[in-house]
Write a protein that holds these residues in place. Sequence first.
Motif, PDB file in Angstrom:
ATOM      1  N   LYS A 168     -10.731  -0.672   0.018  1.00 17.33           N
ATOM      2  CA  LYS A 168      -9.461  -0.133   0.527  1.00 17.33           C
ATOM      3  C   LYS A 168      -8.505  -1.258   0.916  1.00 17.33           C
ATOM      4  N   LYS A 169      -9.042  -2.294   1.535  1.00 20.83           N
ATOM      5  CA  LYS A 169      -8.213  -3.412   1.976  1.00 20.83           C
ATOM      6  C   LYS A 169      -7.652  -4.197   0.780  1.00 20.83           C
ATOM      7  N   VAL A 170      -8.454  -4.354  -0.275  1.00 26.15           N
ATOM      8  CA  VAL A 170      -7.959  -5.040  -1.470  1.00 26.15           C
ATOM      9  C   VAL A 170      -6.806  -4.249  -2.102  1.00 26.15           C
ATOM     10  N   ILE A 171      -6.926  -2.929  -2.104  1.00 25.37           N
ATOM     11  CA  ILE A 171      -5.836  -2.090  -2.618  1.00 25.37           C
ATOM     12  C   ILE A 171      -4.564  -2.303  -1.793  1.00 25.37           C
ATOM     13  N   LYS A 172      -4.711  -2.466  -0.471  1.00 29.08           N
ATOM     14  CA  LYS A 172      -3.552  -2.738   0.383  1.00 29.08           C
ATOM     15  C   LYS A 172      -2.916  -4.088   0.036  1.00 29.08           C
ATOM     16  N   VAL A 173      -3.765  -5.082  -0.246  1.00 27.37           N
ATOM     17  CA  VAL A 173      -3.241  -6.388  -0.662  1.00 27.37           C
ATOM     18  C   VAL A 173      -2.453  -6.240  -1.961  1.00 27.37           C
ATOM     19  N   LYS A 174      -3.006  -5.486  -2.905  1.00 29.13           N
ATOM     20  CA  LYS A 174      -2.318  -5.282  -4.189  1.00 29.13           C
ATOM     21  C   LYS A 174      -1.006  -4.531  -4.003  1.00 29.13           C
ATOM     22  N   ASP A 175      -0.955  -3.616  -3.034  1.00 24.65           N
ATOM     23  CA  ASP A 175       0.299  -2.918  -2.733  1.00 24.65           C
ATOM     24  C   ASP A 175       1.377  -3.912  -2.299  1.00 24.65           C
ATOM     25  N   HIS A 176       0.989  -4.879  -1.466  1.00 21.68           N
ATOM     26  CA  HIS A 176       1.930  -5.924  -1.055  1.00 21.68           C
ATOM     27  C   HIS A 176       2.413  -6.733  -2.252  1.00 21.68           C
ATOM     28  N   ILE A 177       1.499  -7.005  -3.183  1.00 18.06           N
ATOM     29  CA  ILE A 177       1.867  -7.770  -4.379  1.00 18.06           C
ATOM     30  C   ILE A 177       2.849  -6.970  -5.235  1.00 18.06           C
ATOM     31  N   HIS A 178       2.564  -5.700  -5.434  1.00 18.79           N
ATOM     32  CA  HIS A 178       3.434  -4.856  -6.266  1.00 18.79           C
ATOM     33  C   HIS A 178       4.812  -4.656  -5.630  1.00 18.79           C
ATOM     34  N   ARG A 179       4.882  -4.729  -4.285  1.00 20.47           N
ATOM     35  CA  ARG A 179       6.169  -4.617  -3.604  1.00 20.47           C
ATOM     36  C   ARG A 179       6.944  -5.929  -3.628  1.00 20.47           C
ATOM     37  N   GLY A 180       6.278  -7.003  -4.062  1.00 28.95           N
ATOM     38  CA  GLY A 180       6.948  -8.300  -4.119  1.00 28.95           C
ATOM     39  C   GLY A 180       6.872  -9.097  -2.831  1.00 28.95           C
ATOM     40  N   ASP A 181       6.024  -8.659  -1.881  1.00 28.52           N
ATOM     41  CA  ASP A 181       5.885  -9.401  -0.621  1.00 28.52           C
ATOM     42  C   ASP A 181       5.187 -10.741  -0.848  1.00 28.52           C
ATOM     43  N   ILE A 182       4.200 -10.742  -1.741  1.00 30.19           N
ATOM     44  CA  ILE A 182       3.401 -11.934  -2.032  1.00 30.19           C
ATOM     45  C   ILE A 182       3.032 -11.928  -3.519  1.00 30.19           C
ATOM     46  N   TYR A 183       2.513 -13.068  -3.996  1.00 23.45           N
ATOM     47  CA  TYR A 183       2.041 -13.177  -5.381  1.00 23.45           C
ATOM     48  C   TYR A 183       0.516 -13.137  -5.463  1.00 23.45           C
ATOM     49  N   GLU A 184      -0.111 -13.705  -4.435  1.00 18.73           N
ATOM     50  CA  GLU A 184      -1.573 -13.871  -4.446  1.00 18.73           C
ATOM     51  C   GLU A 184      -2.053 -14.051  -3.016  1.00 18.73           C
ATOM     52  N   ALA A 185      -3.208 -13.465  -2.692  1.00 11.50           N
ATOM     53  CA  ALA A 185      -3.761 -13.604  -1.344  1.00 11.50           C
ATOM     54  C   ALA A 185      -5.253 -13.865  -1.413  1.00 11.50           C
ATOM     55  N   ASN A 186      -5.712 -14.828  -0.615  1.00 11.85           N
ATOM     56  CA  ASN A 186      -7.146 -15.076  -0.508  1.00 11.85           C
ATOM     57  C   ASN A 186      -7.676 -14.246   0.660  1.00 11.85           C
ATOM     58  N   PHE A 187      -8.316 -13.141   0.341  1.00 10.83           N
ATOM     59  CA  PHE A 187      -8.788 -12.201   1.351  1.00 10.83           C
ATOM     60  C   PHE A 187     -10.277 -12.420   1.591  1.00 10.83           C
ATOM     61  N   CYS A 188     -10.671 -12.538   2.867  1.00 10.76           N
ATOM     62  CA  CYS A 188     -12.036 -12.946   3.207  1.00 10.76           C
ATOM     63  C   CYS A 188     -12.711 -11.935   4.129  1.00 10.76           C
ATOM     64  N   MET A 189     -14.036 -11.965   4.118  1.00 10.82           N
ATOM     65  CA  MET A 189     -14.804 -11.131   5.041  1.00 10.82           C
ATOM     66  C   MET A 189     -16.000 -11.907   5.561  1.00 10.82           C
ATOM     67  N   GLU A 190     -16.448 -11.504   6.757  1.00  6.90           N
ATOM     68  CA  GLU A 190     -17.496 -12.236   7.460  1.00  6.90           C
ATOM     69  C   GLU A 190     -18.853 -11.542   7.341  1.00  6.90           C
ATOM     70  N   PHE A 191     -19.896 -12.359   7.245  1.00  4.60           N
ATOM     71  CA  PHE A 191     -21.284 -11.930   7.423  1.00  4.60           C
ATOM     72  C   PHE A 191     -21.774 -12.622   8.699  1.00  4.60           C
ATOM     73  N   PHE A 192     -22.577 -11.931   9.513  1.00  2.00           N
ATOM     74  CA  PHE A 192     -22.916 -12.517  10.807  1.00  2.00           C
ATOM     75  C   PHE A 192     -24.273 -12.024  11.298  1.00  2.00           C
ATOM     76  N   SER A 193     -24.804 -12.745  12.283  1.00  2.00           N
ATOM     77  CA  SER A 193     -26.035 -12.344  12.953  1.00  2.00           C
ATOM     78  C   SER A 193     -25.913 -12.697  14.429  1.00  2.00           C
ATOM     79  N   GLU A 194     -26.219 -11.731  15.298  1.00  2.00           N
ATOM     80  CA  GLU A 194     -26.105 -11.929  16.743  1.00  2.00           C
ATOM     81  C   GLU A 194     -27.485 -12.149  17.356  1.00  2.00           C
TER      82      GLU A 194
END
Length: 428
Positions: A168-194
């Motif tokens: 869902k979040k990647v689709i939101k990034v692509k929406d920004h691209i299609h609107r012309g807000d950005i050309y490319e985004a490096n989107f990241c996510m975390e893996f963790f252990s507590e």
Amino acid sequence: MRTSIIKNVENPLQIKQQLATWAQQFREIIFLDSNSYPQEYSSFDCVLAVDAFTSLKTDYYNAFDDLKQYQESTKDWLFGYLSYDLKNDVEKVSSKNNDFLDFPDLFFFQPKKVFILKGNTLEIQYLNFCDDEIDYDYATILSTECPINTIVETVHVKQRISRENYLKKVIKVKDHIHRGDIYEANFCMEFFSENTAIDPLQKFLKLNSISKPPFAVYFKNHQHYILSASPERYLRKEGELIVSQPIKGTSKRFLDTTEDEESKNKLASDPKERAENIMITDLVRNDLARTAHKGSVQVTELCKIYSFLQVHQMITTITSKLDSQYAVIDVLKSTFPMGSMTGAPKISVMNIIDELEETKRGVYSGAVGYFTPNGDFDFNVVIRSILYNSASKYVSFSVGSAITSLSVPEKEYEECLLKAHAMLEVLS
């Protein structure tokens, strides 16, 4: 001033492990290993620096000015890191996300003791007031037994963003691209252990052995650890020459040589991968031009495929010549954070990805490296790296990919898991 002594070593691989093991007694450690990876720009096979004589620890506010003053006043070896949140010092941006690792935004130290290995030659440099310890320390290093991993640690790794939420979040990034807000985004996510205790050196040695990257780092500052198997150089200065080598484009390795070659060739010709690499190349060219001699910015390698034990990567090399009116730190400040970890245009992208990502990046997608006494430097990009706070017992690593208009969300997710493989293998 430093005392320098040269030693000849019979077994460079063994001395590396002995150095790393012997170093564990110190509060501040950095061990950099190039793993004999064939590369044009390299100063040593490995370097170990330990035991801070002086240090600089700060948050992002005026961080680059503080670093500039520290570097110019010491004119000595300095080792440390720049966290991603130094972006807040460079631009009018901020992050509201949680930070579970609690690393300082910037930390550098001037070591009392430095060991530089190149081939069979080990150069030992100690600050003069402690140079009477060289012979004893070297004898102790030679008698140090390399660690045997007999510890079985149970690390339960969780994923901060679920697969469904990621898509869902990647689709939101692509929406920004299609609107012309950005050309490319490096989107990241975390893996963790507590609530997890690990042996940082053992984990680093395993991560390094299964990856063998050119910019491996074992870093310790009291309870903060960086265990990095980074294949990417952020920025290098050698005299007036500045070198940046952004990575954009990843494909899987295969045991079967035919399949492996096909994967490599497919990456080389993939229009989406080439497009994302070229966009970041343009960004880096513009960043370097701010401190360069007019007309000196050059792309010396475009979209070349380099192979590592875990993945194939598409790497471009951009060089420039530093204009003498600019200070050493100006080059870092004018290019930070590196375009390969943001996207383009930088400010818009940094605001968007901060809204979509669910933790502060901190040291991840920052840089670890060093300054030499004569003002040269070399920094990696903190990717393929495990971060650990031994006081809070929090273990973390993050992965990401470049989202463009051509991105397929499911494929981006698969690329993230591919990049996470080595860290998961080491921790699980």
